[in-house]
Design an enzyme around this catalytic site. Structure first.
Site, short mmCIF file in Angstrom:
data_model
loop_
_atom_site.label_atom_id
_atom_site.label_comp_id
_atom_site.label_asym_id
_atom_site.label_seq_id
_atom_site.Cartn_x
_atom_site.Cartn_y
_atom_site.Cartn_z
N HIS A 143 0.84 -1.19 0.04
CA HIS A 143 0.01 0.08 0.05
C HIS A 143 0.98 1.33 0.12
O HIS A 143 0.69 2.10 -0.78
CB HIS A 143 -0.96 -0.16 1.18
CG HIS A 143 -1.82 1.24 1.40
ND1 HIS A 143 -3.05 1.16 0.93
CD2 HIS A 143 -1.58 2.35 1.75
CE1 HIS A 143 -3.78 2.43 1.27
NE2 HIS A 143 -2.84 3.26 1.70
N GLU A 144 1.73 1.25 0.94
CA GLU A 144 2.65 2.50 1.15
C GLU A 144 3.51 2.50 -0.31
O GLU A 144 4.01 3.79 -0.68
CB GLU A 144 3.50 2.37 2.20
CG GLU A 144 2.98 2.62 3.55
CD GLU A 144 1.66 3.58 3.90
OE1 GLU A 144 1.94 4.82 3.18
OE2 GLU A 144 0.70 3.32 4.31
#
Length: 179
Positions: A143-144
């Site tokens: 996600h990051e």
């Protein structure tokens, strides 16, 4: 202490591809990491990427030494600062799970992610990081790192019947805690 405003979906800066860090161990890089950490902690984030505060560099932070109130049932993820990351899937298996994002407040969606990954990169001093992760840890890293290539999690949602406002999807969760 510098807590930054987090850019919201719709801001074109979130769609850019971040630039690699070329100098390690600098005061500027350490200040950026400190600002990311303080900003993430102020909003109970599971992670934060430099582009989310308007900095066009390949730097992400994630993890904590204690349970996150936004994800109380999730396992701890090691506190990490990752510079110039590279993610490699370990197999073809994907897992779907709910995600939220500080840049997409008040919304949640089911997102497929690789179940098991290897990620490499560097710490702020330029020391190599090489880890294998699975489950929630792998999800947070993916996600990051998506923020570094101009992707927000709604761009990965496949079934929009499982995307919506947290207060509607999960009325038992205080929507303010999900932002």
């Amino acid at each position: 202490m510098t807590i930054h405003a987090i850019l919201k979906m719709g801001d074109p800066r979130l769609l850019r591809v971040a630039q690699p860090v070329t100098e390690f161990g600098t005061q500027a890089l350490h200040a950026l990491v400190r600002d990311l950490r303080e900003t993430m902690q102020a909003v109970n984030g599971a992670g934060l990427a430099a582009p989310q505060i308007g900095v066009d560099l390949q730097v992400v932070i994630f993890g904590s030494d204690q349970r996150n109130p936004r994800y109380p049932d999730r396992p701890l993820v090691p506190r990490t600062t990752l510079v110039n990351p590279v993610i490699m899937p370990l197999g073809d298996e994907e897992q779907e799970d709910w995600e939220g994002c500080l840049s997409v407040p008040g919304l949640r969606g089911v997102v497929p992610r690789w179940s098991r990954i290897r990620y490499t990169g560097f710490d702020p001093e330029g020391q190599p990081i090489d880890r294998v992760a699975e489950g929630f840890h792998a999800r947070v890293v993916q996600h990051e790192c998506d923020h570094l290539i101009g992707k927000l999690y709604p761009m990965r949602v496949r079934d929009f019947s499982r995307f919506g406002y947290t207060e509607v999807l999960f009325p038992e969760i205080d929507a303010a805690e999900d932002d």
